[in-house]
Scaffold this motif. Sequence first.
Motif, PDB file in Angstrom:
ATOM      1  N   SER A 129       0.876  -1.173   0.000  1.00  0.00           N
ATOM      2  CA  SER A 129       0.000   0.000   0.000  1.00  0.00           C
ATOM      3  C   SER A 129       0.910   1.219   0.000  1.00  0.00           C
ATOM      4  N   HIS A 130       0.316   2.402  -0.068  1.00  0.00           N
ATOM      5  CA  HIS A 130       1.122   3.622  -0.085  1.00  0.00           C
ATOM      6  C   HIS A 130       1.679   3.945   1.287  1.00  0.00           C
ATOM      7  N   MET A 131       1.227   3.247   2.284  1.00  0.00           N
ATOM      8  CA  MET A 131       1.446   3.705   3.648  1.00  0.00           C
ATOM      9  C   MET A 131       2.353   2.809   4.495  1.00  0.00           C
ATOM     10  N   ALA A 132       3.576   2.591   4.053  1.00  0.00           N
ATOM     11  CA  ALA A 132       4.626   2.007   4.903  1.00  0.00           C
ATOM     12  C   ALA A 132       4.534   0.505   5.173  1.00  0.00           C
ATOM     13  N   ASP A 133       3.610  -0.186   4.556  1.00  0.00           N
ATOM     14  CA  ASP A 133       3.498  -1.627   4.849  1.00  0.00           C
ATOM     15  C   ASP A 133       4.771  -2.389   4.513  1.00  0.00           C
ATOM     16  N   THR A 134       5.536  -1.885   3.561  1.00  0.00           N
ATOM     17  CA  THR A 134       6.748  -2.618   3.177  1.00  0.00           C
ATOM     18  C   THR A 134       7.918  -2.336   4.118  1.00  0.00           C
ATOM     19  N   VAL A 135       7.765  -1.373   5.027  1.00  0.00           N
ATOM     20  CA  VAL A 135       8.900  -1.036   5.908  1.00  0.00           C
ATOM     21  C   VAL A 135       9.309  -2.232   6.781  1.00  0.00           C
ATOM     22  N   ARG A 165       2.445   6.251  10.390  1.00  0.00           N
ATOM     23  CA  ARG A 165       1.777   4.964  10.644  1.00  0.00           C
ATOM     24  C   ARG A 165       2.638   4.079  11.544  1.00  0.00           C
ATOM     25  N   GLY A 166       1.955   3.198  12.267  1.00  0.00           N
ATOM     26  CA  GLY A 166       2.660   2.321  13.198  1.00  0.00           C
ATOM     27  C   GLY A 166       3.663   1.403  12.539  1.00  0.00           C
ATOM     28  N   ASP A 167       3.332   0.884  11.359  1.00  0.00           N
ATOM     29  CA  ASP A 167       4.219  -0.075  10.684  1.00  0.00           C
ATOM     30  C   ASP A 167       5.612   0.520  10.485  1.00  0.00           C
ATOM     31  N   TRP A 168       5.619   1.828  10.180  1.00  0.00           N
ATOM     32  CA  TRP A 168       6.903   2.495   9.923  1.00  0.00           C
ATOM     33  C   TRP A 168       7.770   2.452  11.182  1.00  0.00           C
TER      34      TRP A 168
END
Length: 335
Positions: A129-135, A165-168
């Motif tokens: 997604s655009h929001m840091a999920d790959t971090v 976001r928390g994932d980051w």
Amino acid sequence: MATRAVDVGELREPAELPERGTLLAFLYYMKLQRAIEDRIITLYRQGKIVGGVFTGRGQEAIGVGSAVLAGAADVIFPSHRDLGAFLVKGMKPQTVFAQYLGRVGGPTRGRDANLHMGEWSLGIGAFISHMADTVPVAAGVALSFKLRRKANVVLCYHGDGATSRGDWHEGLNLAAVLGLPVVYLCVNNRYAYSTPLSRQMAVAGVAERAGGYGMPVESVDGNDVLAVWASARRAVERARAGDGPSFIECWTYRMSGHSAHDDARYVAPEFFEEGRRWDPIARYTLWLREREILADGELAALDERVASEVEAAVAAGEASPYPEGSDAGTGVYAE
Ligand SMILES: Cc1ncc(C[n+]2csc(CCOP(=O)(O)OP(=O)(O)O)c2C)c(N)n1
């Protein structure tokens, strides 16, 4: 004082430069990204692309200047404005068009008409997604390199909004605590959709957040391909040497709306004017010309090459068929 013909900001030249072939590759890939994205916008307006179209106009130096440091066995996780990184790592323009056009020739085989794609054989992790999920996923891949004692690195890209976001936070902390070979690059274009940076965080920038996790942090002019390259090179070398993760905040300008449907009326015209002055392609072209690394004829030839490659890629993308409905259930679970 001699006046310069073009009103663009100057680049800051690093102490050490890459070889000429790399210098020319920077320009080629930045121009290729822009030309592909301009064409994608046209196809979108023609109704041939359904879904979100996010471009990295004005941000090309970041993906290109850093992904060039990734070898074949290294892995990158680009985000939605980092098409240049996909291209540098080996994804073909025709594959990109097939993806956007929803054809089987795209990495998601026509299931999506957007950048939610990767190509594991090329070392490109899929954009989730655009929001840091790959971090955190990038940290996981880096952990696998470390456990297998491989001198490979992971480059992971995300925007400024993603850092809220928390994932980051979890991903960065994990990478720092375990000393993983990963380089995080924040494409800080000062907006997360319509939210300006100042409405999103009470600190001056993302570097302050990243520094709290205990890894080396650098802030660079993300519209200067040489600055991005020099900083990413230090970080990649550190990671390869087993010295752990690094974080690079690349300051840039989003020279468009959030996506193709957004006219960005919430952005002041001065912001776009500033972005134009710091256009990474114009500035770098001027730098190459002033140092006589690139002659007039070579520039024209490069533009022709990019234009013809893009047209051939559109044709190849359009020649790829739409998927069969029966294919929708395949590739979801391991077969
Ligand atoms: C979990 C989730 N929430 C919201 C969105 C919608 N969304 C897509 S991009 C975006 C903003 C991203 O901002 P930033 O990380 O700064 O990247 P930029 O688009 O500016 O490059 C939002 C809120 C989403 N895709 N996923």
